[in-house]
Enzyme design. Structure first.
Site, PDB file in Angstrom:
ATOM      1  N   ARG A   1     -37.215  48.102  42.901  1.00  0.00           N
ATOM      2  CA  ARG A   1     -37.701  47.509  44.139  1.00  0.00           C
ATOM      3  C   ARG A   1     -38.091  46.048  43.920  1.00  0.00           C
ATOM      4  NH1 ARG A   1     -39.868  48.487  49.266  1.00  0.00           N
ATOM      5  NH2 ARG A   1     -41.412  46.866  49.489  1.00  0.00           N
TER       6      ARG A   1
ATOM      7  N   HIS B   1     -49.531  58.152  52.536  1.00  0.00           N
ATOM      8  CA  HIS B   1     -48.499  58.082  51.486  1.00  0.00           C
ATOM      9  C   HIS B   1     -47.726  59.390  51.407  1.00  0.00           C
ATOM     10  CE1 HIS B   1     -49.949  54.244  50.180  1.00  0.00           C
ATOM     11  NE2 HIS B   1     -51.162  54.719  50.103  1.00  0.00           N
TER      12      HIS B   1
ATOM     13  N   HIS C   1     -59.548  45.631  56.905  1.00  0.00           N
ATOM     14  CA  HIS C   1     -58.955  46.842  56.332  1.00  0.00           C
ATOM     15  C   HIS C   1     -58.544  46.562  54.895  1.00  0.00           C
ATOM     16  CE1 HIS C   1     -56.317  50.145  55.502  1.00  0.00           C
ATOM     17  NE2 HIS C   1     -55.354  49.292  55.253  1.00  0.00           N
TER      18      HIS C   1
ATOM     19  N   GLU D   1     -47.269  46.878  65.936  1.00  0.00           N
ATOM     20  CA  GLU D   1     -46.685  45.912  64.976  1.00  0.00           C
ATOM     21  C   GLU D   1     -45.160  45.987  64.881  1.00  0.00           C
ATOM     22  OE1 GLU D   1     -48.799  45.720  61.188  1.00  0.00           O
ATOM     23  OE2 GLU D   1     -50.718  46.068  62.167  1.00  0.00           O
TER      24      GLU D   1
ATOM     25  N   ILE E   1     -54.592  51.906  61.814  1.00  0.00           N
ATOM     26  CA  ILE E   1     -54.698  50.679  61.023  1.00  0.00           C
ATOM     27  C   ILE E   1     -53.745  49.597  61.521  1.00  0.00           C
ATOM     28  CG2 ILE E   1     -54.721  49.784  58.646  1.00  0.00           C
ATOM     29  CD1 ILE E   1     -56.917  51.895  59.402  1.00  0.00           C
TER      30      ILE E   1
HETATM   31  N1  GLN Z   1     -52.065  46.399  59.626  1.00  0.00           N
HETATM   32  C1  GLN Z   1     -51.186  46.738  58.555  1.00  0.00           C
HETATM   33  C2  GLN Z   1     -50.401  47.990  58.904  1.00  0.00           C
HETATM   34  O1  GLN Z   1     -50.938  48.809  59.606  1.00  0.00           O
HETATM   35  C3  GLN Z   1     -51.954  46.972  57.280  1.00  0.00           C
HETATM   36  C4  GLN Z   1     -51.061  47.257  56.109  1.00  0.00           C
HETATM   37  C5  GLN Z   1     -51.763  47.256  54.768  1.00  0.00           C
HETATM   38  O2  GLN Z   1     -52.946  47.417  54.681  1.00  0.00           O
HETATM   39  N2  GLN Z   1     -51.034  47.115  53.703  1.00  0.00           N
HETATM   40  O3  GLN Z   1     -49.287  48.173  58.469  1.00  0.00           O
HETATM   41 ZN    ZN Z   2     -53.659  49.436  54.149  1.00  0.00          ZN
END
Ligand code: GLN
Ligand code: ZN
Length: 660
Positions: free
Chosen positions: A410, A589, A536, A379, A326
């Protein structure tokens, strides 16, 4: 946890079942009242009202069929009555009960429950004055029942629903007090006194001095605490803002002005409002003209999906069940500390970028080695998926102390979108192009979508949210085209916040979804047919918005499905979702490493209900918060699962092809 109405604050959802019993188990509210009283301050304790408490809870699915949480009201009210009596005995004069569910769509039974509840509570402690508060929206069809609650005072949100004030003033009975929430508790903008004063003057004229209360629109929990420590904001920008402390001062100033007490800040207030209307930092020639010039053709890809799919398959040459991730890879201590050092100035930009390049290279090599088909750069250069873009776009500001509670202890510090949004220079092209230069496999570009950027920021209140979203979308469109020109063949535009932007009232969903979908399409639609657009979303409740999801017309959507065991794919199945889809097989998670078999079975399940040639294999979300010790074996297993699937479904394990 879930989001509190349309705020970015999360609360723990209470669960109720048929035999739930209620009893008072804490003394916090009494202790704090007494503590303040001992200091000579009689406070107004605030409680969540019984209807809101029950309505926002949930009933576990295993419960008896037909069980209705409202039936618990009879058991719940005696506890509320007890609290009220004890507060009265301690010396409280006023108690506020928050019923923000009055700004939601209520059923007749819920409205009935509201009346029942307050009839009981008003009788429980007759010496106490009750104030019932609603906020975050208008009362609409709940207005009549709300107005007739047998309590001493009512509070309404005059920022979100100013047009209801006339009706409320006309119809409120002759003894009740009305608390008018005129100072925006949801945003960081300074009030414009000249805009608010006429409404208060009218309320005063109709209610008289004794029955009008002036208040923030809602709890100040949703704005930062104080502007006093914001030393780095320039004076003009700072003059546009008000945090909680300043908002309280505004409430007092508005009262003084109403009754004719001169206030020195009146002039400053007018200057700030005027400068927001005219400042060249806010109003950039050309930006809104470009938004107004958006034509239907700008919102649509040149070819329909099937045509694009063929072109993309030719260009990308991915195997069946292609694997991807992702976007983010583990943000290790080393990555965080390098960024901190760069921000502090301990290391220079060149050294920082060299470090990020090395991390990116290692990430690319890792993906190649384990056999991921569509790569990402990792990233590493991003602190946060919204902040990273906001920092590079005109119209965004960042504060030092603008923290708001997200949940528990938080806090988040959302960017402030204060002006017309413009892209000065490419934002991600450098990193995507660099990553692509390292490999012959296709590299996926990675952007945050317009709705998510909007949703996770404080947004300007001087133009519709839609216009701001379109400005962001145009900036992203330029970035998308920049990535395409740099040879990037697949570009993902993340929209994890699309769903949480849904308005509180169902009748407004259509309008929202229309512009939200168009904002996404505007950002994506400029590319060639053979450039693959991904999106996404990290949730999988799509049933009620599936049409909008399909209308995004992304070539590929990746969603979060692993924990629900693919049950949540249902919406896509019954809708016959036409485009490609990557149902997450790895729950990011959890530190648990899913087994090959487990991930294979999830996709087998998906392949039973969706066209298998449209399926991707990927995790639920980014891997930013995970460690390499879990990510390595988990992705290795994921790739192995995809290979088994290719064998199982009889397709050759095509080697990832070279880029065109
Ligand atoms: N591209 C982002 C990542 O991989 C997507 C994060 C998200 O969907 N919250 O961190
Ligand atoms: Zn996500």
């Amino acid at each position: 946890m879930t989001k509190w109405f349309d705020t970015n604050y999360h609360y723990i959802v209470p669960e109720f079942c048929a035999d739930t019993q209620f009893r008072l188990s804490a003394t916090k509210i009494f202790d704090e009242f007494s503590e303040a009283l001992a200091l000579g301050i009689t406070t107004k304790p605030v409680l969540i009202g019984p209807l809101t408490y029950l309505k926002l809870g949930k009933t576990p699915e295993a419960g008896p069929p037909g069980f209705d949480r409202l039936a618990l009201l009879a058991r719940l009210l005696p506890v509320y009555a007890d609290i009220l009596r004890r507060l009265a005995a301690l010396g409280a004069e006023w108690v506020q009960l928050d019923e923000p569910v009055c700004s939601l769509d209520l059923t007749d039974a819920e409205r009935q429950a509201l009346r029942t509840a307050y009839a009981a509570l008003a009788a429980a402690a007759p010496s106490l004055k009750l104030l019932v508060a609603t906020y975050f929206g208008g009362l609409r069809d709940n207005l009549g029942d709300f107005l007739r609650l047998p309590v001493a005072a009512l509070h309404v949100d005059a920022v979100r629903a100013p047009r209801e004030i006339d009706t409320l003033l006309r119809e409120i009975d002759g003894t009740k007090l009305l608390s008018v929430g005129v100072v925006d508790g949801r945003n960081i903008w300074r009030s414009d006194f000249t805009a608010v004063s006429p409404l208060l003057a009218k309320a005063r004229a109709l209610l008289g001095d004794g029955r009008l209360l002036i208040a923030p629109s809602c709890s100040l929990q949703h704005v930062p605490v104080t502007l006093r420590h914001e030393g780095k904001l320039d004076p003009e920008f700072k003059s546009w803002l008000a945090y909680a402390e300043e908002k309280l001062a505004e409430v007092v100033a508005l009262r003084d002005l109403l009754v004719g007490i001169p206030r020195s800040e009146l002039g400053l207030n007018a200057t700030a409002a005027a400068s927001r209307r005219t400042s060249a930092r806010i109003h950039r020639p050309g930006v809104n003209a470009r938004v107004r010039g958006v034509a239907a053709a700008d919102l649509s890809r040149a070819a329909p999906f099937l045509g694009r799919q063929a072109r993309q398959r030719e260009r990308l040459r991915l195997p069946l069940f292609p694997t991807t991730t992702i976007g983010s890879f583990p943000q290790t201590d080393a990555v965080r500390s390098a960024r901190a050092q760069w921000k502090k100035g301990t290391i220079g930009r060149a050294a920082y970028e060299k470090f990020i390049e090395a991390e990116t290279l290692a990430c690319v090599r890792f993906q190649e080695e384990i056999g991921i088909d569509l790569l990402v750069h990792g990233e590493y250069e991003r602190n946060d998926m919204v902040e990273y873009f906001g920092e590079q776009l005109e119209g965004f500001a960042f504060t030092e102390h603008g923290w708001v509670q997200s949940y528990g202890s938080r806090y988040v510090k959302p960017p402030i979108i204060y002006g017309d949004v413009e892209r000065r220079q490419p934002m991600t092209v450098r990193w995507s192009a660099y990553a692509q230069s390292l490999t012959a496999r296709p590299m996926k570009g990675m952007l945050t979508g317009p709705v998510t950027i909007l949703q996770w920021s404080f947004v300007r209140n001087d133009q519709p949210r839609r216009d701001t979203a379109f400005q962001i979308a145009l900036a992203l469109r330029d970035e998308v085209l920049g990535l395409e020109r740099a040879g990037i063949a697949a570009i993902q535009i993340d929209e994890p916040a699309l769903r949480e932007g849904l308005p509180l009232r169902r009748e407004e969903w259509k309008h929202y979804l229309e512009w939200a979908v168009n904002a996404f399409r505007l950002s994506a639609a400029g590319v060639r047919d053979d450039t693959q657009i991904h999106t996404h979303m990290c949730y999988a409740e799509f049933n009620d918005i599936i049409e909008a999801i399909a209308a995004l017309d992304a070539d590929v959507i990746t969603i979060e499905t692993s924990r629900s065991n693919m049950e949540l794919l249902g919406a896509f199945v019954s809708f016959r979702y036409p485009n490609e889809i990557g149902p997450g097989v790895y729950d990011i998670h959890s530190p648990r490493v899913p087994a090959i078999d487990e991930m294979e079975q999830l996709i087998v399940k998906a392949a039973g209900v969706l066209p298998l040639e449209n399926l991707w294999v990927n995790p639920d979300c980014g891997l930013k918060t995970r460690g390499w010790t879990e990510v390595r074996p988990a992705l290795l297993n994921m790739v192995a699962a995809a290979q088994r699937l290719r064998v199982r479904f009889g397709s050759p394990t095509a080697a990832p092809a070279l880029r065109s």
